[in-house]
Design a protein around this motif. Structure first.
Motif, short mmCIF file in Angstrom:
data_model
loop_
_atom_site.label_atom_id
_atom_site.label_comp_id
_atom_site.label_asym_id
_atom_site.label_seq_id
_atom_site.Cartn_x
_atom_site.Cartn_y
_atom_site.Cartn_z
N UNK A 193 0.83 -1.26 -0.10
CA UNK A 193 -0.07 -0.05 -0.11
C UNK A 193 0.85 1.28 0.04
N UNK A 194 1.84 1.26 0.83
CA UNK A 194 2.77 2.43 1.11
C UNK A 194 3.44 2.66 -0.43
N UNK A 195 3.96 1.68 -0.82
CA UNK A 195 4.89 1.62 -2.10
C UNK A 195 4.01 2.24 -3.18
N UNK A 196 2.70 1.69 -3.46
CA UNK A 196 1.60 1.98 -4.33
C UNK A 196 1.37 3.63 -4.48
N UNK A 197 1.21 3.87 -3.00
CA UNK A 197 0.96 5.50 -2.97
C UNK A 197 2.00 6.31 -3.29
N UNK A 198 3.39 5.82 -3.01
CA UNK A 198 4.46 6.85 -3.36
C UNK A 198 4.47 6.80 -5.00
N UNK A 199 4.31 5.62 -5.76
CA UNK A 199 4.25 5.54 -7.10
C UNK A 199 3.30 6.67 -7.46
N UNK A 200 2.01 6.46 -6.90
CA UNK A 200 0.97 7.42 -7.73
C UNK A 200 1.27 8.94 -7.15
N UNK A 282 6.99 -10.49 -7.83
CA UNK A 282 7.01 -9.49 -8.99
C UNK A 282 6.85 -7.96 -8.91
N UNK A 283 5.74 -7.61 -7.87
CA UNK A 283 5.59 -6.21 -7.73
C UNK A 283 6.67 -5.01 -7.21
N UNK A 284 7.78 -5.77 -6.69
CA UNK A 284 8.78 -4.79 -6.51
C UNK A 284 9.24 -3.90 -7.74
N UNK A 285 9.41 -4.75 -8.97
CA UNK A 285 9.68 -4.01 -9.94
C UNK A 285 8.83 -2.61 -10.17
N UNK A 286 7.52 -2.76 -9.95
CA UNK A 286 6.55 -1.62 -10.25
C UNK A 286 6.64 -0.55 -9.02
N UNK A 287 6.88 -1.18 -8.05
CA UNK A 287 6.36 -0.20 -6.71
C UNK A 287 7.84 -0.06 -5.84
N UNK A 288 8.81 -0.51 -6.07
CA UNK A 288 10.22 -0.09 -5.68
C UNK A 288 11.04 0.50 -6.83
N UNK A 289 11.27 -0.10 -7.95
CA UNK A 289 12.16 0.34 -8.82
C UNK A 289 11.61 1.61 -9.46
N UNK A 290 10.42 1.52 -10.04
CA UNK A 290 9.79 2.58 -10.72
C UNK A 290 9.78 3.84 -9.86
N UNK A 291 9.59 3.67 -8.56
CA UNK A 291 9.45 5.01 -7.78
C UNK A 291 10.97 5.59 -7.72
N UNK A 292 12.09 4.96 -7.84
CA UNK A 292 13.49 5.32 -8.16
C UNK A 292 13.58 6.04 -9.34
N UNK A 293 12.86 5.63 -10.21
CA UNK A 293 13.17 6.22 -11.74
C UNK A 293 12.31 7.56 -11.70
N UNK A 294 10.98 7.42 -11.06
CA UNK A 294 10.26 8.73 -11.01
C UNK A 294 11.21 9.88 -10.19
N UNK A 295 11.67 9.42 -9.16
CA UNK A 295 12.50 10.26 -8.35
C UNK A 295 13.64 10.85 -9.04
N UNK A 296 14.27 10.10 -9.97
CA UNK A 296 15.38 10.73 -10.68
C UNK A 296 14.62 11.78 -11.67
N UNK A 297 13.69 11.22 -12.36
CA UNK A 297 13.15 12.32 -13.23
C UNK A 297 12.55 13.42 -12.41
N UNK A 298 12.05 13.37 -11.31
CA UNK A 298 11.85 14.74 -10.67
C UNK A 298 13.22 15.61 -10.16
N UNK A 299 14.09 14.71 -10.02
CA UNK A 299 15.25 15.28 -9.82
C UNK A 299 15.99 16.35 -11.07
#
Length: 310
Positions: A193-200, A282-299
């Motif tokens: 739940x927390x990781x999905x919210x971070x992604x959203x 399988x979900x860590x790909x979408x809710x752990x890795x992708x938020x890192x990519x989003x963070x870099x894009x925000x950077x």
């Protein structure tokens, strides 16, 4: 941290304490302590497998890897298919043998020397590859989020390390495996739940998925899932060989994982639990890795700042 934040944290630890108390009252035999009385359903088995694998080191480390390397680290998460191998090949042998641990299984299969070798190797490996990294990553979270609460970043770091060790040790020792698996069900829900919210929230702040795709396109090979064999860190052939070998060892023979299936109420539940755990993995790909990519894009857009040495 606001008052509401602290109330939520207190409620979480209150639920953990209740689970430990409930579990401790049901311990009457060694099977109750080490295998939760062999009465755990498949849903709990699978959630426990997932949460026992995913810890603070994954949340911190995979997000950092996503920002630095894109999807390269996803290979180790996508090899959750190995849990199918655990369910249909390994679990029947383990479960029907009636053993409590993997070293005990090796002793029955070979001799006492094999049991001692695996026990010693496993303990050393846990300290250097699992426990130390988990404690360090948890301490980093304290240092980053609670530096003001404990006076300084260094003090928050050590408080986080000590709290992580003590909290885990107390509920494990007092409640046995039953306390562990049921607290891990709670942790699985919170992690997802927390990781999905971070992604959203991250996608909302960035402006949508197209922004991530554009940054990924600009990164090119640096963020690619498949790299050439000339890549010094993620050559595709090395990744494919190592991820399968380490995956079979970890998911199919490691005591830390396999003991969850041994606690199932039936062989069918043990198998279904392993498959359910594989689906969750399988979900860590979408809710752990992708938020890192989003963070870099925000950077890159100047919304947040990622230190160059991070």
């Amino acid at each position: 941290m606001t008052v509401l934040d602290w109330l939520i944290v207190a409620a979480y630890f209150g639920i953990l304490a209740a689970i430990v108390w409930w579990s401790s009252r049901r311990i009457k035999t060694s099977a109750d302590y080490f295998l939760a009385g062999r009465e755990v359903g498949f849903f709990v088995v699978g959630a426990s497998i997932f949460a026992s694998n995913i810890g603070s080191e994954h949340i911190v480390g995979l997000a950092g890897s996503g920002a630095a390397n894109g999807l390269a680290q996803a290979h180790w998460e996508l090899h959750a298919w190995v849990l199918v191998l655990l369910a249909w090949v390994f679990v029947p042998f383990y479960y029907r043998s009636g053993v409590f641990t993997m070293p005990e299984f090796l002793e029955r299969r070979f001799d006492a020397r094999a049991r001692w070798i695996l026990s010693i190797v496993s303990l050393v490996a846990y300290v250097f590859t699992k426990v130390s990294v988990t404690v360090y990553a948890g301490a980093l979270v304290f240092r980053t989020l609670l530096a003001d609460v404990f006076g300084s970043p260094d003090e928050a770091f050590w408080v986080g390390a000590i709290v992580t060790v003590l909290a885990t040790g107390v509920y494990t020792i007092l409640g046995g495996l039953r306390a562990v698996v049921y607290t891990e069900v709670l942790q699985t829900g919170l992690l997802i739940l927390g990781s999905v919210l971070i992604t959203v929230f991250g996608l909302s702040a960035l402006g949508g998925w197209e922004e991530v795709r554009e940054v990924a396109r600009l990164q090119g090979e640096r963020w690619a899932l498949w790299r050439s064999n000339a890549d010094p860190v993620f050559p595709w052939l090395g990744v494919m060989i190592s991820s399968v070998v380490t995956g079979i060892w970890y998911w199919c023979t490691d005591q830390y994982i396999v003991q969850r299936t041994l606690a199932a109420r039936s062989l069918q539940d043990a198998r279904r639990g392993a498959l359910w755990g594989g689906f969750l993995k399988v979900w860590p790909v979408f809710i752990f890795l992708v938020p890192g990519m989003i963070g870099y894009a925000l950077h890159l857009k100047g919304v947040i700042r990622i230190p160059e040495d991070a």
